[in-house]
Design a protein around this motif. Structure first.
Motif, PDB file in Angstrom:
ATOM      1  N   UNK A   5       0.803  -1.218   0.000  1.00 33.93           N
ATOM      2  CA  UNK A   5       0.000   0.000   0.000  1.00 33.93           C
ATOM      3  C   UNK A   5       0.834   1.266   0.000  1.00 33.93           C
ATOM      4  N   UNK A   6       2.111   1.134   0.263  1.00 36.47           N
ATOM      5  CA  UNK A   6       3.002   2.293   0.206  1.00 36.47           C
ATOM      6  C   UNK A   6       3.149   2.836  -1.210  1.00 36.47           C
ATOM      7  N   UNK A   7       2.582   2.141  -2.158  1.00 30.63           N
ATOM      8  CA  UNK A   7       2.564   2.592  -3.550  1.00 30.63           C
ATOM      9  C   UNK A   7       1.995   4.010  -3.638  1.00 30.63           C
ATOM     10  N   UNK A   8       0.956   4.299  -2.842  1.00 33.92           N
ATOM     11  CA  UNK A   8       0.349   5.629  -2.875  1.00 33.92           C
ATOM     12  C   UNK A   8       1.340   6.708  -2.469  1.00 33.92           C
ATOM     13  N   UNK A   9       2.195   6.385  -1.517  1.00 40.79           N
ATOM     14  CA  UNK A   9       3.177   7.373  -1.082  1.00 40.79           C
ATOM     15  C   UNK A   9       4.164   7.681  -2.196  1.00 40.79           C
ATOM     16  N   UNK A  10       4.436   6.722  -3.028  1.00 39.03           N
ATOM     17  CA  UNK A  10       5.395   6.930  -4.112  1.00 39.03           C
ATOM     18  C   UNK A  10       4.792   7.722  -5.263  1.00 39.03           C
ATOM     19  N   UNK A  11       3.516   7.467  -5.559  1.00 40.89           N
ATOM     20  CA  UNK A  11       2.946   8.080  -6.756  1.00 40.89           C
ATOM     21  C   UNK A  11       2.346   9.463  -6.539  1.00 40.89           C
ATOM     22  N   UNK A  12       2.141   9.889  -5.303  1.00 43.77           N
ATOM     23  CA  UNK A  12       1.497  11.189  -5.089  1.00 43.77           C
ATOM     24  C   UNK A  12       2.297  12.324  -5.731  1.00 43.77           C
ATOM     25  N   UNK A  13       3.590  12.295  -5.576  1.00 46.09           N
ATOM     26  CA  UNK A  13       4.429  13.336  -6.182  1.00 46.09           C
ATOM     27  C   UNK A  13       4.455  13.253  -7.693  1.00 46.09           C
ATOM     28  N   UNK A  14       4.434  12.034  -8.223  1.00 44.81           N
ATOM     29  CA  UNK A  14       4.414  11.861  -9.677  1.00 44.81           C
ATOM     30  C   UNK A  14       3.132  12.441 -10.272  1.00 44.81           C
ATOM     31  N   UNK A  15       2.009  12.184  -9.602  1.00 43.99           N
ATOM     32  CA  UNK A  15       0.728  12.711 -10.069  1.00 43.99           C
ATOM     33  C   UNK A  15       0.739  14.236 -10.011  1.00 43.99           C
ATOM     34  N   UNK A  16       1.236  14.781  -8.921  1.00 42.68           N
ATOM     35  CA  UNK A  16       1.268  16.244  -8.764  1.00 42.68           C
ATOM     36  C   UNK A  16       2.117  16.896  -9.853  1.00 42.68           C
ATOM     37  N   UNK A  17       3.282  16.318 -10.127  1.00 44.80           N
ATOM     38  CA  UNK A  17       4.153  16.907 -11.148  1.00 44.80           C
ATOM     39  C   UNK A  17       3.576  16.759 -12.550  1.00 44.80           C
ATOM     40  N   UNK A  18       3.070  15.585 -12.873  1.00 53.53           N
ATOM     41  CA  UNK A  18       2.574  15.343 -14.225  1.00 53.53           C
ATOM     42  C   UNK A  18       1.359  16.199 -14.561  1.00 53.53           C
TER      43      UNK A  18
END
Length: 92
Positions: free
Chosen positions: A57-70
């Motif tokens: 579930x730590x996947x969400x912690x990794x992708x939050x910044x990617x989503x924000x930047x993209x």
């Protein structure tokens, strides 16, 4: 360091990022703060399969910044908020 691998990992996650396009990155950060707590509880209770699921579930912690930047949703609050969930598991 893991930061050296960031670009290569993001390349593989890029197709899945579009699934989170309409979700506020701060919501992803909040969702990412729950699995570390669950992981700790599940390990203490010897529920190792549940602990593995919480770890993933730590996947969400990794992708939050990617989503924000993209999707150009980077904010000062989001940058601050992203660091808070990383601090609480170590204070237990």
């Amino acid at each position: 360091m893991l930061s050296d691998k960031k670009q290569s990992v993001e390349k593989y996650l890029e197709p899945s990022i579009s699934l989170f396009k309409k979700i506020n990155p701060n919501v992803l950060t909040l969702l990412g703060s729950i699995p570390p707590l669950l992981f700790f509880v599940f390990v203490v209770l010897h529920w190792y399969i549940a602990a593995l699921i919480a770890f993933l579930g730590n996947f969400f912690d990794f992708i939050d910044g990617m989503v924000a930047r993209k999707y150009h949703k980077v904010t000062t609050f989001g940058s601050f908020f992203d660091h808070i969930p990383m601090a609480h598991p170590y204070q237990l």
